[in-house]
Design an enzyme around this catalytic site. Structure first.
Site, PDB file in Angstrom:
ATOM      1  N   PRO A  97       0.866  -1.095  -0.031  1.00 49.26           N
ATOM      2  CG  PRO A  97      -0.973  -1.686   1.393  1.00 49.26           C
ATOM      3  CD  PRO A  97       0.571  -2.047   0.993  1.00 49.26           C
ATOM      4  CG  ASP A  98      -0.400   4.292  -1.569  1.00 47.84           C
ATOM      5  OD1 ASP A  98      -1.987   4.525  -1.080  1.00 47.84           O
ATOM      6  OD2 ASP A  98      -1.103   5.492  -3.702  1.00 47.84           O
ATOM      7  CG  PHE A  99       2.765   6.408   2.997  1.00 51.50           C
ATOM      8  CD1 PHE A  99       2.643   5.990   4.304  1.00 51.50           C
ATOM      9  CD2 PHE A  99       3.249   6.044   2.197  1.00 51.50           C
ATOM     10  CE1 PHE A  99       4.236   5.265   4.343  1.00 51.50           C
ATOM     11  CE2 PHE A  99       4.477   5.093   2.531  1.00 51.50           C
ATOM     12  CZ  PHE A  99       5.396   4.986   3.951  1.00 51.50           C
ATOM     13  NE  ARG A 100       1.562  12.748   2.105  1.00 51.22           N
ATOM     14  CZ  ARG A 100       2.573  11.834   2.971  1.00 51.22           C
ATOM     15  NH1 ARG A 100       2.508  10.879   2.404  1.00 51.22           N
ATOM     16  NH2 ARG A 100       3.323  12.505   3.895  1.00 51.22           N
TER      17      ARG A 100
ATOM     18  CG  ASN B 173       8.833   2.839  -2.668  1.00 55.12           C
ATOM     19  OD1 ASN B 173       8.056   3.657  -2.444  1.00 55.12           O
ATOM     20  ND2 ASN B 173       8.626   2.602  -3.855  1.00 55.12           N
TER      21      ASN B 173
ATOM     22  CG  ASP C 256       9.701  -1.763  -1.357  1.00 51.75           C
ATOM     23  OD1 ASP C 256      10.787  -1.920  -2.194  1.00 51.75           O
ATOM     24  OD2 ASP C 256       8.784  -0.996  -1.945  1.00 51.75           O
TER      25      ASP C 256
ATOM     26  CG  HIS D 250      12.233   8.093   3.056  1.00 46.81           C
ATOM     27  ND1 HIS D 250      10.873   8.675   2.149  1.00 46.81           N
ATOM     28  CD2 HIS D 250      12.714   9.464   2.872  1.00 46.81           C
ATOM     29  CE1 HIS D 250      10.795   9.911   1.765  1.00 46.81           C
ATOM     30  NE2 HIS D 250      11.976  10.126   2.339  1.00 46.81           N
TER      31      HIS D 250
END
Length: 246
Positions: A32-35, A105, A107, A122
């Site tokens: 899932p993304d965030f916004r 990302n 991941d 990040h």
């Protein structure tokens, strides 16, 4: 000539491409993304705090047990696999066209797909370190820890994921590398990001070329500055184009 044909020609005729991507690159891997409407920030959860709070440095320090419960449940997708976007970018690098992937990302899917020149703004869930002695641990160490708060097997210190939390500064070495690649790129492709998170989104302002490509399912604040905007899934776009390149 339609937008896909234009993008195909731009990629075909360049060997100095840089890609800057966000959460939308991994949504096709079921992360899932965030916004977005279905993103982490807009879905109901059973926690007492909003995600932005639980992913902050102060929350990590004050409520480490709650942090790790949320982090393991909502930020780790160990079974996720690279999608067409990841593989397409790895192929472009292998062809000598793509100089770097700059990602927001955490991941590690770009590396899993085969990309070697990856700048992680990040951090990464696959790196974790002892806050006391600095020893590094992999993701399995954190996930398999018998303690709610992972502890260092050398000194007993608290182990922290090597990811940038809210209230924390980005790694300046990563930022400087990203700025260098963006400044020197002939083509800058931005995909899967709303360009709403700073300071990472500010990277686009360092681009000096005339081939700014935006691939995103929704509008971004930089659409009017782009030479080409494609509102579609990044995997479908890059995957179909790269298949046609020799």
């Amino acid at each position: 000539m339609d937008s896909m044909e234009k993008l195909r020609d731009i990629i075909k005729n360049s060997d100095n491409i840089v890609f800057f991507g966000g959460a939308g690159v991994s949504t096709e891997s079921n992360i899932p993304d965030f916004r977005s409407e279905a993103g982490l920030y807009n879905t109901k959860n059973n926690y007492s705090y909003p995600p932005e709070v639980m992913l902050s440095h102060s929350f990590f320090c004050e409520h480490p047990e709650d942090f790790f419960e949320f982090y393991k449940a909502k930020m780790i997708y160990k079974d996720a696999k690279p999608n067409e976007a990841h593989y397409a970018l790895a192929k472009l690098e292998n062809m000598g066209k793509l100089k770097a992937v700059i990602t927001q990302n955490i991941d590690g899917l770009h590396q899993e797909a085969g990309s070697k020149s990856v700048i992680e703004l990040h951090g990464s869930v696959h790196r974790n370190y002892c806050m006391n002695c600095g020893k590094f641990f992999n993701l399995d160490y954190v996930l398999n820890s018998k303690d709610t708060i992972p502890k260092c097997d050398y000194c007993g210190g608290k182990v922290k994921p090597d990811v940038v939390l809210y209230e924390e500064a980005l790694d300046m070495e990563a930022i400087n590398k990203a700025v260098y690649y963006v400044k020197n790129a002939d083509v800058l492709i931005i995909g899967g990001t709303s360009l709403a998170v700073y300071p990472a989104a500010n990277l686009v302002n360092y681009y000096r070329g005339n081939s700014l490509i935006l691939i995103n399912k929704s509008f971004t604040p930089y659409d009017n500055r782009a030479s080409l905007v494609i509102n579609n899934k990044i995997g479908e776009v890059l995957g179909s184009i790269v298949k046609e390149l020799k």
